[in-house]
Enzyme design. Structure first.
Site, PDB file in Angstrom:
ATOM      1  CG  ASP A 274      -5.084   2.544 -11.781  1.00  0.00           C
ATOM      2  OD1 ASP A 274      -4.711   2.997 -10.994  1.00  0.00           O
ATOM      3  OD2 ASP A 274      -6.277   1.737 -11.839  1.00  0.00           O
TER       4      ASP A 274
ATOM      5  CG  ASN B 221      -7.688  -1.262   0.447  1.00  0.00           C
ATOM      6  OD1 ASN B 221      -7.552  -2.378   1.284  1.00  0.00           O
ATOM      7  ND2 ASN B 221      -7.255  -0.596  -0.305  1.00  0.00           N
TER       8      ASN B 221
ATOM      9  CG  HIS C  63      -7.301  -0.942   5.156  1.00  0.00           C
ATOM     10  ND1 HIS C  63      -6.727  -0.012   3.477  1.00  0.00           N
ATOM     11  CD2 HIS C  63      -8.314  -0.305   5.639  1.00  0.00           C
ATOM     12  CE1 HIS C  63      -7.671   1.550   3.399  1.00  0.00           C
ATOM     13  NE2 HIS C  63      -8.510   0.961   4.927  1.00  0.00           N
TER      14      HIS C  63
ATOM     15  CG  ASP D 173      -2.071  -4.405   3.268  1.00  0.00           C
ATOM     16  OD1 ASP D 173      -1.685  -3.419   2.748  1.00  0.00           O
ATOM     17  OD2 ASP D 173      -2.017  -4.204   4.716  1.00  0.00           O
TER      18      ASP D 173
ATOM     19  CG  ASP E 135      -4.434   1.209  -7.711  1.00  0.00           C
ATOM     20  OD1 ASP E 135      -3.961   2.381  -7.443  1.00  0.00           O
ATOM     21  OD2 ASP E 135      -5.791   0.633  -8.564  1.00  0.00           O
TER      22      ASP E 135
END
Length: 862
Positions: free
Chosen positions: A487, A495, A500, A504, A530
């Protein structure tokens, strides 16, 4: 010897006494001879009655024969028989002969025979079921006793004998005499009882015979109906077979490739096997629907086929306009002519004068009326019925289909050369299309099992490979694999701050770095967001998995180039090793690795944790605690705790904080944070707050009268309209002064959903309550942002026993800023005197004690 002595005495005695005795003997012999003669007559009569009983076929014949022979035995001025009909449950008189009175039905035409008989002496015998010999005196006595009614003429003697069958009275046999010189005795009674016995047997035999005849008649009727039905079914089946055969022939004809003339001729032959069609024609519309031509025409008159013509007002056009089958006779056709519906503009086309009947059915070709199938008769002996119209309508559908196929076949024949020239080109196009579809199919298969952003295996594909690894380890117990659950840290911040698109790019770069940390036979996947997972195949020891986790942490700790700046990230890794349990499944392995990852996060992130069975036991213990809390809420086992909020300077209580306490069966009282943690895990936090509010509906200790009450509630009440409405209703129902009620919500939840809290404060503020923040001081919100909300108090997060100088300065600044904004600051209780002095120096005068009021707690428990 005695006879000789007697005669000798009588012969030798010349006295008159001897002659008198002789005369008495002669008279006695004559009477005896008469009795023998009567006995012989009775015997013959009874034999005749017995013979009649075995020979007759109807009750009426038997009753007449009995009466004929009975008259020779008994002086019967009146003789009748009353029988009980079990179907109608009424008495009937099947035979009646009386010299004085007519039949009861004639005497009482307006009255019911059954009711008359039941009220008379006949009904009396029927009810009693015993033989009765009655004279005039007996009759008058029964009338006086109201046992019977006086019906008919008075008789000298009346004799009634019940007719019985199987201990049941089924009728009454009656004779009576009007002659005073005639008397009935035991002989007549026995005779009548004998006759009644025969009557009973005859009645039962005839009843059985009647039932048998009825059963035979019914069975005969059923067999006859079944035979007629079978004949009809055979006829219908043969008719259906002929129809089916004709339909097959029509279907074959449509694919035969015959020329048009032969096609329609064969079609007419098939139709003639189903229905008389000596006069028949088929009319079709052209492609423009303006011209009518007749590809087939046959007539007994030998007339020429009609030529192609424009649409007019003929009988065929009339059928096409109605779009439904028609059955017309000569009168119907003449009525249409008189009404001006046909042959007004073209009377020269009217050749219907010799027609007796005419059937027309529209032909549907391509779901449109494109023609007509017509047959007609010229002879009055040939009559068409509705079923002929229905049959022709049904067949016309297949004929229309056959004509359509014929037309299509001709069209296809014309188009075949053009089609052949395009086949090669179209074949090439199809090959390209097939190739493109294969590529698309392969791409769809790939996309279904891979993450669209990183190209890594998605949850479905990774779970499939994980399942294969689990099954392999079950078969080969010495082999081992590891599962890493990764994680990423600060992904949400990327973000929220960079957008975003950069998020990405961050995930793509993370996937690239992770792929460099594993072997080719290992599997790297992305579950979503994630969260990444790694399946390490064929490891020797758990140490191998730990080395991979360290490489991953090292790679992810390197800065990421996002936009124009470098961004530092990290990860928390949970490791699950196979073979720890025989019940391992892909789901359980993922769950264990996920649990280990959360444990790594709780240790401060940037590390890894290997899952062990102790964590599983802890998880089971958590589930057990959740179940206990749910049961405790359902049983109302939680009690109210009252914690004073005092002044640090004076020690006087300023307010009271109300919370819930719980002593589960396994041990002592749980801490408030533990109860809240269990409630949040099990989604019982709202129910916990409702339990607290329900306690406030009960009588409270006297110390709480006119005191401020502080309640720390979950912000989940403010997230949904339904939950907010429920909270408003419960607060409104409290028997408390709203001005004394303070509702505290967590600062962290406020930062996450500021707009939701503002809307909730506005709705609850209408009730007159005050608001505050709990857990303040962890750096989530600024004092400036609190000026936009109706916050009046800040409850600080719990502090340690010792406060450094820097912490004191921060508290002092926060207290001064809060005081300038009119906010009250409340600290958590502590036993350390230095900490209390530090709080006083910081300007904080309100402190919540940790020990509840003893008397309040005990009263609630009681």
């Amino acid at each position: 010897m005695f006879r000789d002595t007697g005669f000798k005495d009588e012969a030798n005695s010349p006295s008159g006494g001897s002659i008198e005795r002789l005369l008495k003997r002669v008279d006695r012999l004559r009477r005896l001879a008469g009795k023998y003669k009567r006995a012989e007559i009775i015997r013959d009569a009874l034999l005749q009655i017995t013979h009649i009983a075995t020979e007759v076929n109807s009750p009426e014949d038997f009753y007449a024969g009995v009466h004929l022979h009975l008259k020779s035995l008994i002086a019967a001025d009146n003789f009748f028989i009353a029988t009980y009909n079990h179907r109608t449950e009424r008495l009937e008189i099947p035979f009646f002969a009386d010299e004085m009175d007519p039949h009861p039905a004639q005497m009482y035409p307006d009255r019911d025979i059954h009711s008359i008989l039941m009220r008379g002496i006949t009904g009396y015998v029927f009810r009693c079921g015993e033989t009765m010999l009655c004279n005039e005196a007996d009759f008058e006595r029964l009338v006086a006793e109201e046992a019977i009614e006086n019906l008919g003429s008075a008789s000298h003697q009346w004799l009634g004998v019940p007719i019985r069958y199987q201990e049941r009275t089924t009728g009454v046999l009656v004779v009576q005499t009007y002659d005073p010189n005639v008397n009935y005795g035991l002989t007549e009674i026995e005779l009548m009882e004998f006759i009644s016995h025969h009557i009973s047997g005859v009645m039962e035999r005839l009843r059985h015979q009647e039932q048998l005849e009825q059963s035979i008649d019914q069975r005969t009727k059923e067999l006859s109906e079944a035979y007629d039905k079978l004949k009809l079914e055979v006829y219908e089946r043969r008719r259906a077979e002929r129809l089916q055969k004709s339909l097959f022939e029509i279907a074959e004809l449509s694919a035969s490739g015959l020329e048009q003339e032969d096609f329609y001729s064969r079609l007419h032959n098939i139709l003639s096997h189903l229905i008389p069609a000596s006069n028949c024609y088929i009319a079709l519309l052209d492609d423009t629907n303006q011209q009518l031509h007749f590809p087939f025409y046959v007539s007994q008159l030998g007339t020429e086929p009609p030529s192609r013509r424009p649409l007019t007002d003929g009988l065929t056009e009339y059928l096409l306009s109605r779009r439904r089958p028609l059955l017309l006779d000569q009168k119907d056709i003449q009525d249409l002519v008189k009404k001006g519906e046909i042959y007004v503009n073209t009377p020269n086309l009217n050749n219907t004068q010799k027609m007796h009947q005419w059937i027309g059915v529209p032909l549907f070709i391509g779901d449109e009326v494109r023609g007509a199938l017509t047959i007609y008769s010229l002879s009055m002996t040939q009559n068409y019925q509705i079923r002929d119209l229905e049959l022709l309508t049904f067949v016309s559908q297949h004929i229309g289909t056959a004509i359509e196929r014929k037309q299509h076949a001709e069209f296809m024949k014309k188009s075949y050369e053009r089609l052949e020239s395009k086949v090669a080109e179209r074949t090439r196009e199809l090959e390209l299309e097939i190739q493109r579809r294969r590529e698309v199919e392969q791409k769809l298969i790939h996309d279904a099992k891979h993450d669209a952003l990183t190209g890594l295996p998605n949850r479905s594909m990774f779970t499939e490979r994980l399942g294969q690894a689990v099954r392999h380890v079950r078969r080969h117990g010495r082999d081992q694999f590891a599962l890493l659950f990764i994680d990423l840290d600060r992904f949400k911040q990327i973000n929220d701050t960079l957008g975003h698109l950069e998020g990405d790019r961050f995930l793509i770069e993370t996937a690239r770095r992770l792929s460099h940390c594993i072997r080719e036979n290992d599997t790297l996947g992305r579950l979503g967001g994630d969260e990444f997972v790694v399946l390490l195949d064929q490891i020797n020891t758990p140490k191998d998995a730990e080395e991979v986790a360290e490489r991953i942490l090292s790679q992810l700790s390197e800065p990421f180039q996002l936009g124009d700046a470098l961004f530092q990230s990290g990860a928390s890794i949970g490791i699950a090793i196979s073979g720890r349990s025989q019940q391992d499944t892909p789901e359980s392995m993922l769950r264990d690795a996920d649990a280990a990852m959360y444990q790594a996060k709780s240790r401060g992130k940037g590390c890894y944790v290997v899952y062990d069975s102790k964590r599983r036991e802890e998880h089971q213990a958590e589930l057990h605690d959740e179940a206990l809390l749910r049961d405790a809420l359902a049983r109302d086992e939680l009690y109210l705790k009252i914690l004073p909020v005092e002044s640090l300077s004076t020690g006087e209580p300023l307010a009271y904080r109300l919370s819930l306490g719980w002593r589960p069966s396994k041990g002592g009282e749980l801490a408030e944070d533990t109860i809240l943690s269990i409630a949040e895990r099990s989604n019982l936090i709202l129910e916990l707050d409702r339990c607290l509010l329900r306690h406030l509906k009960r009588p409270l200790p006297l110390e709480l009268n006119d005191a401020e009450l502080h309640l720390c509630l979950s912000s989940a009440h403010l997230k949904h309209k339904h939950a907010l409405r429920g909270l408003k209703n419960m607060v409104r129902e409290l028997n408390l002064d709203p001005a004394k009620l303070w509702l505290f919500f967590d600062e962290r939840a406020l930062v996450q959903d500021t707009q939701g809290h503002i809307a909730g404060f506005e709705a609850l503020g209408k009730l007159g309550v005050s608001f505050g923040l709990s857990g303040y001081g962890n750096g989530y919100s600024s004092l400036k942002s609190l000026t936009l909300m109706p916050i009046k108090a800040l409850r600080l997060a719990p502090t340690t026993d010792r406060l450094g100088s820097e912490k004191v300065r921060l508290l002092t600044a926060s207290a001064m800023a809060a005081s300038s904004l009119g906010l009250t600051v409340i600290a958590s209780g502590t036993e350390c005197s230095l900490t209390r002095q530090s709080l006083v120096q910081a300007g904080i005068d309100h402190i919540q004690q940790l020990q509840p009021l003893h008397q309040a707690q005990s009263s609630v428990c009681a």
